[in-house]
Design a protein around this motif. Sequence first.
Motif, PDB file in Angstrom:
ATOM      1  N   ASP A  56      20.851  -5.237   6.081  1.00  0.00           N
ATOM      2  CA  ASP A  56      22.191  -4.657   6.132  1.00  0.00           C
ATOM      3  C   ASP A  56      22.413  -4.064   4.752  1.00  0.00           C
ATOM      4  N   SER A  57      22.221  -2.746   4.624  1.00  0.00           N
ATOM      5  CA  SER A  57      22.223  -2.202   3.255  1.00  0.00           C
ATOM      6  C   SER A  57      23.592  -1.669   2.872  1.00  0.00           C
ATOM      7  N   ALA A  58      23.672  -1.347   1.601  1.00  0.00           N
ATOM      8  CA  ALA A  58      24.896  -0.823   1.037  1.00  0.00           C
ATOM      9  C   ALA A  58      25.152   0.568   1.625  1.00  0.00           C
ATOM     10  N   PRO A  59      26.316   1.148   1.335  1.00  0.00           N
ATOM     11  CA  PRO A  59      26.571   2.514   1.788  1.00  0.00           C
ATOM     12  C   PRO A  59      25.425   3.473   1.435  1.00  0.00           C
ATOM     13  N   THR A  60      25.409   4.586   2.139  1.00  0.00           N
ATOM     14  CA  THR A  60      24.235   5.453   2.175  1.00  0.00           C
ATOM     15  C   THR A  60      23.564   5.769   0.836  1.00  0.00           C
ATOM     16  N   GLY A  61      24.347   6.230  -0.139  1.00  0.00           N
ATOM     17  CA  GLY A  61      23.748   6.665  -1.400  1.00  0.00           C
ATOM     18  C   GLY A  61      22.953   5.550  -2.052  1.00  0.00           C
ATOM     19  N   HIS A  62      23.556   4.384  -2.064  1.00  0.00           N
ATOM     20  CA  HIS A  62      22.944   3.203  -2.652  1.00  0.00           C
ATOM     21  C   HIS A  62      21.629   2.862  -1.948  1.00  0.00           C
ATOM     22  N   MET A  63      21.661   2.904  -0.613  1.00  0.00           N
ATOM     23  CA  MET A  63      20.467   2.557   0.153  1.00  0.00           C
ATOM     24  C   MET A  63      19.344   3.551  -0.107  1.00  0.00           C
ATOM     25  N   LEU A  64      19.722   4.840  -0.196  1.00  0.00           N
ATOM     26  CA  LEU A  64      18.698   5.855  -0.429  1.00  0.00           C
ATOM     27  C   LEU A  64      18.025   5.651  -1.773  1.00  0.00           C
ATOM     28  N   ARG A  65      18.855   5.325  -2.780  1.00  0.00           N
ATOM     29  CA  ARG A  65      18.255   5.087  -4.098  1.00  0.00           C
ATOM     30  C   ARG A  65      17.345   3.871  -4.019  1.00  0.00           C
ATOM     31  N   LEU A  66      17.794   2.890  -3.296  1.00  0.00           N
ATOM     32  CA  LEU A  66      17.017   1.656  -3.188  1.00  0.00           C
ATOM     33  C   LEU A  66      15.638   1.926  -2.569  1.00  0.00           C
ATOM     34  N   VAL A  67      15.627   2.666  -1.455  1.00  0.00           N
ATOM     35  CA  VAL A  67      14.333   2.870  -0.798  1.00  0.00           C
ATOM     36  C   VAL A  67      13.478   3.907  -1.501  1.00  0.00           C
ATOM     37  N   SER A  68      14.091   4.780  -2.341  1.00  0.00           N
ATOM     38  CA  SER A  68      13.242   5.749  -3.036  1.00  0.00           C
ATOM     39  C   SER A  68      12.907   5.282  -4.451  1.00  0.00           C
ATOM     40  N   LEU A  69      13.374   4.096  -4.813  1.00  0.00           N
ATOM     41  CA  LEU A  69      13.131   3.586  -6.163  1.00  0.00           C
ATOM     42  C   LEU A  69      11.641   3.407  -6.510  1.00  0.00           C
ATOM     43  N   PRO A  70      10.815   2.939  -5.561  1.00  0.00           N
ATOM     44  CA  PRO A  70       9.395   2.840  -5.905  1.00  0.00           C
ATOM     45  C   PRO A  70       8.859   4.177  -6.406  1.00  0.00           C
ATOM     46  N   GLU A  71       9.262   5.247  -5.736  1.00  0.00           N
ATOM     47  CA  GLU A  71       8.842   6.601  -6.121  1.00  0.00           C
ATOM     48  C   GLU A  71       9.273   6.915  -7.550  1.00  0.00           C
ATOM     49  N   LEU A  72      10.541   6.565  -7.842  1.00  0.00           N
ATOM     50  CA  LEU A  72      11.108   6.897  -9.137  1.00  0.00           C
ATOM     51  C   LEU A  72      10.504   6.045 -10.241  1.00  0.00           C
ATOM     52  N   LEU A  73      10.152   4.813  -9.915  1.00  0.00           N
ATOM     53  CA  LEU A  73       9.692   3.889 -10.962  1.00  0.00           C
ATOM     54  C   LEU A  73       8.222   4.076 -11.315  1.00  0.00           C
ATOM     55  N   THR A  74       7.440   4.580 -10.362  1.00  0.00           N
ATOM     56  CA  THR A  74       6.006   4.666 -10.611  1.00  0.00           C
ATOM     57  C   THR A  74       5.655   5.481 -11.854  1.00  0.00           C
ATOM     58  N   PRO A  75       6.195   6.723 -12.004  1.00  0.00           N
ATOM     59  CA  PRO A  75       5.858   7.485 -13.217  1.00  0.00           C
ATOM     60  C   PRO A  75       6.321   6.770 -14.477  1.00  0.00           C
ATOM     61  N   TRP A  76       7.447   6.077 -14.385  1.00  0.00           N
ATOM     62  CA  TRP A  76       7.999   5.365 -15.536  1.00  0.00           C
ATOM     63  C   TRP A  76       7.041   4.256 -15.971  1.00  0.00           C
ATOM     64  N   ILE A  77       6.536   3.513 -14.999  1.00  0.00           N
ATOM     65  CA  ILE A  77       5.618   2.413 -15.313  1.00  0.00           C
ATOM     66  C   ILE A  77       4.300   2.959 -15.841  1.00  0.00           C
ATOM     67  N   GLU A  78       3.860   4.084 -15.255  1.00  0.00           N
ATOM     68  CA  GLU A  78       2.618   4.695 -15.760  1.00  0.00           C
ATOM     69  C   GLU A  78       2.769   5.087 -17.220  1.00  0.00           C
ATOM     70  N   GLY A  79       3.918   5.685 -17.563  1.00  0.00           N
ATOM     71  CA  GLY A  79       4.188   6.093 -18.941  1.00  0.00           C
ATOM     72  C   GLY A  79       4.174   4.895 -19.873  1.00  0.00           C
ATOM     73  N   LEU A  80       4.861   3.828 -19.455  1.00  0.00           N
ATOM     74  CA  LEU A  80       4.929   2.606 -20.266  1.00  0.00           C
ATOM     75  C   LEU A  80       3.540   2.023 -20.495  1.00  0.00           C
ATOM     76  N   THR A  81       2.747   2.011 -19.418  1.00  0.00           N
ATOM     77  CA  THR A  81       1.400   1.457 -19.506  1.00  0.00           C
ATOM     78  C   THR A  81       0.568   2.241 -20.509  1.00  0.00           C
TER      79      THR A  81
END
Length: 306
Positions: free
Chosen positions: A136-161
């Motif tokens: 049962d997710s939060a309103p739409t915008g929040h849910m979309l960010r939540l499910v697309s977060l892996p996409e957003l975080l991957t380049p960030w983690i690669e950079g950090l690594t």
Amino acid sequence: MLLIRFFGGKGGVGKTTLAAAFATAQARRGVRTLVVSTDPAHSLGDVLDTSLSEEPRAVADDLLAAEISGENQAERRVAEVLEDARHAVPREVLPAVERHLRRAVDSPGTVESALLDRLTGLVERTGRDWDLLVVDSAPTGHMLRLVSLPELLTPWIEGLTRNRRRARDIDAYADGLLGERGAREERDPLLERLHARRRRLDNLRHRLRTDARVHLVLVPERLPLAETERAADRLAEAGLPLGAVLVNRVAADAESGVLARRRGQERAVLARVRERFADVVTVPLLPGALAGVEELAEPAEWLADL
Ligand SMILES: Nc1ncnc2c1ncn2[C@@H]1O[C@H](COP(=O)(O)OP(=O)(O)O)[C@@H](O)[C@H]1O
Ligand SMILES: [Mg+2]
């Protein structure tokens, strides 16, 4: 049988009610189900007529429920990172690191990514500790960010690594000049954790694309329709499969008066929904209070083929 179902949409359209109704119906069929709310305005406990917490607990036969929050998880993660930092950075900079982390906990990005961590943990347990995960997710915008977060975080983690590697190579080089050895062979907990996190995110992304469906919930009015269409576009961009669109609180036909006019407008919206989406399920406006496992059986009837 799809293992992971998200119920998303604007506030008040009936996400919590329909998610809980679907979950209870599946549990009644003998499917071991966890229903979990990620909406900061938790109301899953109210709808199930019981009190819930972070840890999934049994609320009926084959039915577990929990309300998870990014804040709690963010706190736990700060403690973890601090523990790593204790081994990785000089003692005198620790207070600064801690201050930085505390500030980070208060930022929306951290809270969301912590929520994602928590959800990842539950996705990983799906198929083992329960067979169906209903979110049962939060309103739409929040849910979309939540499910697309892996996409957003991957380049960030690669950079950090990469940065972390470079820093370590420089350390090793400096140690070499000083005649000290072995720095490179030492374990780097921070780097290890970053890699572990990336693997988990990759798995999550894969899992969501293959095993998950997002059910967008709306009421038959023009504004929610526009938002649903936008959400569907963004889900498609993120590569997340859309499940049946749920049109909730559809009024019964009326002969005359306000209800008849309203019904006319609803019909127009429903026609648009059916034009745009192949798979549409309607749930009528119901008279009940729709709280508690018994009451939820009524809306659940309409979700039998989801
Ligand atoms: N089909 C329905 N018929 C009548 N009332 C409904 C129906 N679906 C939901 N409701 C009511 O609408 C209100 C909002 O529902 P809720 O599930 O909390 O929405 P959301 O989680 O999207 O904010 C609740 O009072 C709920 O009982
Ligand atoms: Mg809700």
